[in-house]
Design a protein around this motif. Structure first.
Motif, PDB file in Angstrom:
ATOM      1  N   UNK A  75      -3.820 -10.398 -16.144  1.00  5.22           N
ATOM      2  CA  UNK A  75      -4.841  -9.352 -16.108  1.00  5.22           C
ATOM      3  C   UNK A  75      -5.600  -9.337 -14.781  1.00  5.22           C
ATOM      4  N   UNK A  76      -4.902  -9.669 -13.710  1.00  2.00           N
ATOM      5  CA  UNK A  76      -5.488  -9.635 -12.368  1.00  2.00           C
ATOM      6  C   UNK A  76      -4.894  -8.468 -11.580  1.00  2.00           C
ATOM      7  N   UNK A  77      -5.636  -8.052 -10.566  1.00  2.00           N
ATOM      8  CA  UNK A  77      -5.132  -7.125  -9.553  1.00  2.00           C
ATOM      9  C   UNK A  77      -4.858  -7.957  -8.316  1.00  2.00           C
ATOM     10  N   UNK A  78      -3.599  -7.979  -7.873  1.00  2.92           N
ATOM     11  CA  UNK A  78      -3.188  -8.793  -6.732  1.00  2.92           C
ATOM     12  C   UNK A  78      -2.990  -7.873  -5.527  1.00  2.92           C
ATOM     13  N   UNK A  79      -3.690  -8.205  -4.445  1.00  4.04           N
ATOM     14  CA  UNK A  79      -3.657  -7.385  -3.233  1.00  4.04           C
ATOM     15  C   UNK A  79      -3.381  -8.231  -2.005  1.00  4.04           C
ATOM     16  N   UNK A  80      -2.732  -7.617  -1.045  1.00  2.00           N
ATOM     17  CA  UNK A  80      -2.463  -8.228   0.244  1.00  2.00           C
ATOM     18  C   UNK A  80      -3.781  -8.333   1.024  1.00  2.00           C
ATOM     19  N   UNK A  84      -7.827  -3.115   3.692  1.00  5.66           N
ATOM     20  CA  UNK A  84      -9.176  -2.917   4.222  1.00  5.66           C
ATOM     21  C   UNK A  84     -10.156  -3.850   3.493  1.00  5.66           C
ATOM     22  N   UNK A  85     -10.846  -4.720   4.223  1.00  5.07           N
ATOM     23  CA  UNK A  85     -11.760  -5.669   3.577  1.00  5.07           C
ATOM     24  C   UNK A  85     -12.889  -4.980   2.808  1.00  5.07           C
ATOM     25  N   UNK A  86     -13.256  -3.774   3.227  1.00  2.48           N
ATOM     26  CA  UNK A  86     -14.306  -3.041   2.488  1.00  2.48           C
ATOM     27  C   UNK A  86     -13.815  -2.671   1.097  1.00  2.48           C
ATOM     28  N   UNK A  87     -12.551  -2.280   0.994  1.00  2.27           N
ATOM     29  CA  UNK A  87     -11.960  -1.958  -0.307  1.00  2.27           C
ATOM     30  C   UNK A  87     -11.934  -3.197  -1.196  1.00  2.27           C
ATOM     31  N   UNK A  89     -13.826  -5.819  -1.017  1.00  2.00           N
ATOM     32  CA  UNK A  89     -15.193  -6.169  -1.404  1.00  2.00           C
ATOM     33  C   UNK A  89     -15.691  -5.297  -2.550  1.00  2.00           C
ATOM     34  N   UNK A  90     -15.440  -4.001  -2.471  1.00  2.00           N
ATOM     35  CA  UNK A  90     -15.868  -3.088  -3.547  1.00  2.00           C
ATOM     36  C   UNK A  90     -15.179  -3.447  -4.858  1.00  2.00           C
ATOM     37  N   UNK A  91     -13.900  -3.728  -4.791  1.00  2.00           N
ATOM     38  CA  UNK A  91     -13.174  -4.111  -6.006  1.00  2.00           C
ATOM     39  C   UNK A  91     -13.725  -5.405  -6.586  1.00  2.00           C
ATOM     40  N   UNK A  92     -13.983  -6.389  -5.725  1.00  2.00           N
ATOM     41  CA  UNK A  92     -14.515  -7.664  -6.203  1.00  2.00           C
ATOM     42  C   UNK A  92     -15.907  -7.513  -6.810  1.00  2.00           C
ATOM     43  N   UNK A  93     -16.692  -6.555  -6.316  1.00  2.00           N
ATOM     44  CA  UNK A  93     -18.029  -6.312  -6.861  1.00  2.00           C
ATOM     45  C   UNK A  93     -17.964  -5.661  -8.245  1.00  2.00           C
ATOM     46  N   UNK A  94     -16.850  -5.002  -8.533  1.00  2.00           N
ATOM     47  CA  UNK A  94     -16.750  -4.235  -9.773  1.00  2.00           C
ATOM     48  C   UNK A  94     -15.811  -4.821 -10.814  1.00  2.00           C
ATOM     49  N   UNK A  95     -14.957  -5.743 -10.406  1.00  2.00           N
ATOM     50  CA  UNK A  95     -13.969  -6.315 -11.326  1.00  2.00           C
ATOM     51  C   UNK A  95     -13.894  -7.823 -11.142  1.00  2.00           C
ATOM     52  N   UNK A  96     -13.558  -8.526 -12.218  1.00  2.00           N
ATOM     53  CA  UNK A  96     -13.572  -9.986 -12.206  1.00  2.00           C
ATOM     54  C   UNK A  96     -12.334 -10.623 -11.583  1.00  2.00           C
ATOM     55  N   UNK A  97     -11.169 -10.053 -11.794  1.00  2.00           N
ATOM     56  CA  UNK A  97      -9.938 -10.750 -11.389  1.00  2.00           C
ATOM     57  C   UNK A  97      -9.209  -9.989 -10.280  1.00  2.00           C
ATOM     58  N   UNK A  98      -9.745 -10.111  -9.093  1.00  2.00           N
ATOM     59  CA  UNK A  98      -9.082  -9.587  -7.904  1.00  2.00           C
ATOM     60  C   UNK A  98      -8.544 -10.814  -7.165  1.00  2.00           C
TER      61      UNK A  98
END
Length: 133
Positions: A75-80, A84-87, A89-98
């Motif tokens: 149940x994680x979102x895995x990203x390279x 973009x670090x801003x993207x 950061x926004x995802x990490x602020x809104x979701x638990x498993x990035x």
């Protein structure tokens, strides 16, 4: 005693996106993964051990895989990390498993990543033969 191979299947849900990919997989999307882990070794030959006759206790294998792989990726979102670090950061602020990794999160690279985690923790008497998604 002969070398014996054992396989245990695990399952998990994971999303990812492939950075700069030229197809639909560049978008965030998810998969239901079935993962087979195959180990090889000689069954323990010790009448005094509760693990007698086992290459590796499936309970111990399950614990290892759950701690090293499933707890991280299910149940994680895995990203390279090159996204973009801003993207990120926004995802990490809104979701638990990035989960941010230093590679393109393709099946092939995920297999190499998973194999590395299992190899670090497997008993020395056991060889990792295969990881299959």
């Amino acid at each position: 005693m002969s070398i014996i191979k054992i396989t245990k299947q695990f399952s998990f849900e994971m999303a990812h996106a492939l950075r700069n990919y030229d197809g639909l997989c560049r978008n965030i999307h998810g998969h239901s993964y079935k993962m087979d882990i195959t180990l090889a070794g000689r069954p323990l030959n010790d009448d005094n051990s509760p693990k007698n006759g086992m290459v590796m206790d499936f309970g111990d294998l399950k614990k290892l895989v759950n701690e090293e792989v499933i707890s991280l990726l299910d149940h994680a979102l895995v990203l390279n990390a090159k996204n973009d670090p801003r993207l990120i950061d926004v995802l990490k602020q809104n979701f638990d498993k990035i989960v941010v990794v230093e590679f393109q999160p393709t099946t092939e690279n995920l297999l190499d990543f998973i194999a590395g985690k299992i190899k670090q923790r497997r008993p020395e008497t056991v060889k990792l033969c295969r990881v299959r998604l």
